[in-house]
Design a protein around this motif. Structure first.
Motif: not given
Length: 307
Positions: A53, A56-57, A60, A271-272, A276-277, A300-301, A305
């Motif tokens: 996660r 990806v954050i 992105r 997910h990337y 999605t996450y 963000y986490c 999100l």
């Protein structure tokens, strides 16, 4: 860039003629793009604790995430480490142990093998060693290792190793009894990718009929493991015995490191690509702090999100 840090560097009350100017220069240099490839898994970031996660954050929302200033002292520390890497590679190259690509500094002709005596194109004898690229298209891993060393004559049972050189401060060096776990995992990732690359290279060379060349003989050698060498940045005693520590990570340890990593990489990449996450690993921001997750990513986490 932090205005506060820039004003500190430019403060006319600070003593010195060159130091304030140097600090301002390095502060500005630290804001330039690093050129590091994005959208891939770097061995250094997937070694040790890895959160799909978080990755990806980071990928992105790279432009929105705040980036702390790289301060002048840190810039000098990074540069010292870089120059020490070059020094050690040059030593090993001159010893005839460092295998890979060498670029002539004059005409940029590239040679594959051990360091040439002279460039056949321009006659010069200065070469830059090109760090070995780590690239695995299957799992999107990309990076560089410090080198490949071959010990022994090609006709007398030579052995091949991945070489990693690490700089460390005096306190860390004094307490070192084994390679740091993250460095050990990083070396195992290098072994995994380079062994796959080695097999592909052999197939290509066989198709080209190059089985009788020295390069084929070297490529056909399996990796014995990885050598991780640490240098104490604080002191270099004259006897040459107290400022270096060397550890060996056998190839047989690679699989136990790689096996649990692959599902995490696959999850992050899926997910990337989908936009999605991955689900949270941490149950709270406090847990995230303990895992050394950056504050902006935690925002963000657990904030932006909702999933």
């Amino acid at each position: 860039m932090s205005l506060e840090n820039l004003l500190k560097a430019r403060n006319p009350k600070r003593k010195g003629i060159l130091v304030p100017r140097l600090n301002e220069f390095l502060l500005l240099e630290g804001k330039k793009p690093s050129g590091r490839k994005t959208g891939v898994f770097h061995p250094s970031e997937i070694s040790g604790f890895f959160c799909p996660r978080q990755w990806v954050i980071q990928e992105r929302h790279r432009e929105e995430l705040k980036k702390d200033d790289t301060l002048p002292g840190s810039m000098r520390t990074f540069e010292i480490g870089h120059r020490l890497h070059e020094m050690m590679q040059d030593f090993l190259a001159q010893m005839g142990l460092l295998y890979g690509k060498y670029k002539c500094v004059k005409c940029e002709e590239v040679y594959l093998g051990f360091k040439p005596e002279n460039c056949s194109k321009c006659g010069k004898s200065r070469f830059d060693y090109q760090e070995v690229e780590i690239e695995d298209e299957e799992y999107h891993i990309n990076g560089h290792t410090d080198g490949i060393v071959v010990i022994g004559n090609l006709t007398l049972n030579p052995k091949k190793y991945i070489f990693e050189f690490k700089t460390i401060n005096s306190n860390g060096f004094r307490l070192l009894r084994a390679p740091l776990e993250q460095h050990k995992e990083q070396a195992c990732i290098y072994m995994y990718v380079l062994n796959k690359t080695r097999k592909k290279t052999l197939r290509l060379m066989e198709e080209m009929g190059l089985q009788g060349t020295d390069q084929y003989k070297i490529e056909s050698l399996p990796f014995e493991g990885a050598i991780i060498m640490y240098i104490d940045k604080g002191q270099q005693p004259a006897d040459g015995e107290q400022d270096l520590k060397e550890y060996f990570v056998p190839f047989s340890e690679m699989e136990s490191v790689i096996e649990p990593k692959i599902p995490l990489l696959e999850e992050a990449w899926e997910h990337y690509e989908k936009g999605t996450y991955p689900p949270r690993i941490c149950d709270s921001r406090t847990t995230g702090h303990r895992c050394k997750c950056p504050k902006d990513i935690l925002d963000y986490c657990f904030g932006s999100l909702k999933d």
